[in-house]
Design an enzyme around this catalytic site. Structure first.
Site, PDB file in Angstrom:
ATOM      1  N   ARG A 112       0.924  -0.957  -0.063  1.00 31.23           N
ATOM      2  CA  ARG A 112       0.079   0.052   0.170  1.00 31.23           C
ATOM      3  C   ARG A 112       0.782   1.239  -0.280  1.00 31.23           C
ATOM      4  O   ARG A 112       1.588   1.691   1.225  1.00 31.23           O
ATOM      5  CB  ARG A 112      -0.892  -0.132   1.180  1.00 31.23           C
ATOM      6  CG  ARG A 112      -1.942   1.120   1.452  1.00 31.23           C
ATOM      7  CD  ARG A 112      -2.884   1.147   2.439  1.00 31.23           C
ATOM      8  NE  ARG A 112      -3.647   2.013   2.719  1.00 31.23           N
ATOM      9  CZ  ARG A 112      -3.339   3.377   3.060  1.00 31.23           C
ATOM     10  NH1 ARG A 112      -2.199   3.656   3.479  1.00 31.23           N
ATOM     11  NH2 ARG A 112      -4.515   4.187   3.171  1.00 31.23           N
TER      12      ARG A 112
ATOM     13  N   LYS B 286      -5.530   6.590   8.576  1.00 31.40           N
ATOM     14  CA  LYS B 286      -6.938   7.063   7.909  1.00 31.40           C
ATOM     15  C   LYS B 286      -7.611   7.946   9.132  1.00 31.40           C
ATOM     16  O   LYS B 286      -8.143   7.308  10.014  1.00 31.40           O
ATOM     17  CB  LYS B 286      -7.911   5.780   7.711  1.00 31.40           C
ATOM     18  CG  LYS B 286      -7.374   5.007   6.561  1.00 31.40           C
ATOM     19  CD  LYS B 286      -8.359   4.134   5.891  1.00 31.40           C
ATOM     20  CE  LYS B 286      -7.888   3.493   4.634  1.00 31.40           C
ATOM     21  NZ  LYS B 286      -8.724   2.505   3.985  1.00 31.40           N
TER      22      LYS B 286
ATOM     23  N   SER C 214     -12.682  -4.285   2.390  1.00 32.29           N
ATOM     24  CA  SER C 214     -12.730  -3.373   3.526  1.00 32.29           C
ATOM     25  C   SER C 214     -14.022  -3.110   3.853  1.00 32.29           C
ATOM     26  O   SER C 214     -14.956  -3.081   3.259  1.00 32.29           O
ATOM     27  CB  SER C 214     -12.068  -1.879   3.532  1.00 32.29           C
ATOM     28  OG  SER C 214     -10.568  -2.076   3.082  1.00 32.29           O
TER      29      SER C 214
END
Length: 219
Positions: free
Chosen positions: A47, A145, A116
């Site tokens: 990621r 996040k 997710s």
């Protein structure tokens, strides 16, 4: 590589998600990931939001080759196209990615699909979309996040009970709070900074693996 459903479930135990922002001078992501895999990470996702497409693809290909040596599943975050291009073990996408696109049809039945979810409804939708596992969070406050909502232990239990596929908890998890997830019934934890921001990522991985095993045993 192809992984069975049981292998995918057991690979959720300690799911490492890369973040190159914590690399020290002279370090490469490949070197750090090798240390992490040698110390027990059971799954790896690349990621890297700040890499351009060609660099991301090159890094992903190198990590895929590394993971194959350890027989650890390797998935690409978000980019279905790059996952297909490098023949990764699979891809991990968000809820918005499964609206209007059949990701399962794009990658085929042999590949791993992670999706997710933050609610029971999203978890059920992910399973219907062909997910092999669900990443559920955020369970704690996270710098990755900032807008993520925190889930309670009860909400985790409800999500886990609503689906038949593995559930991995993510979001702000570290060695200090991991055991608070005991009783949630999740299949494991996914971490970013708890490994990649550590002074010694390999040692951090080994420690997290022991704790995650204990947490899962407690249900």
């Amino acid at each position: 590589m192809k992984f069975t459903k049981d292998e995918i479930r057991s690979s959720m135990l300690l799911y490492a998600v890369t973040d190159r922002m914590w690399l020290k001078p002279g370090e490469t992501l490949l070197d750090v990931c090798k240390d992490v895999l040698e110390n027990g990470a059971t799954f790896l996702q690349i990621r890297e939001k700040d890499l351009n497409e060609s660099d991301f693809e090159a890094e992903a290909l190198a990590l895929k080759t590394l993971c194959a040596k350890y027989r650890v599943p390797f998935v690409v975050n978000d980019s279905v196209e790059i996952a297909i291009q490098i023949d990764a073990d699979g891809v991990h996408v968000g809820q918005s990615d499964i609206k209007g696109r059949d990701i399962r049809a794009m990658i085929g039945n042999e590949k791993i699909l992670g999706i997710s979810a933050g609610t029971v409804a999203e978890a059920v939708a992910a399973e219907k979309a062909g997910a092999d596992y669900i990443g559920v969070g955020a369970v704690f406050s996270t710098s990755t996040k900032k807008d993520a909502r925190n889930l309670t232990l009860e909400q985790l239990q409800e999500i886990k009970a609503a689906v038949s596929i593995p559930v991995v908890a993510i979001g702000g998890i570290n060695a200090a709070n991991l055991m608070e997830l005991s009783g949630s019934n999740v299949d494991g934890i996914a971490v970013v900074s708890a490994i990649f921001a550590a002074e010694n990522p390999g040692e951090a991985t080994a420690n997290l693996l022991k704790l995650a095993s204990k947490m899962v045993q407690h249900g």
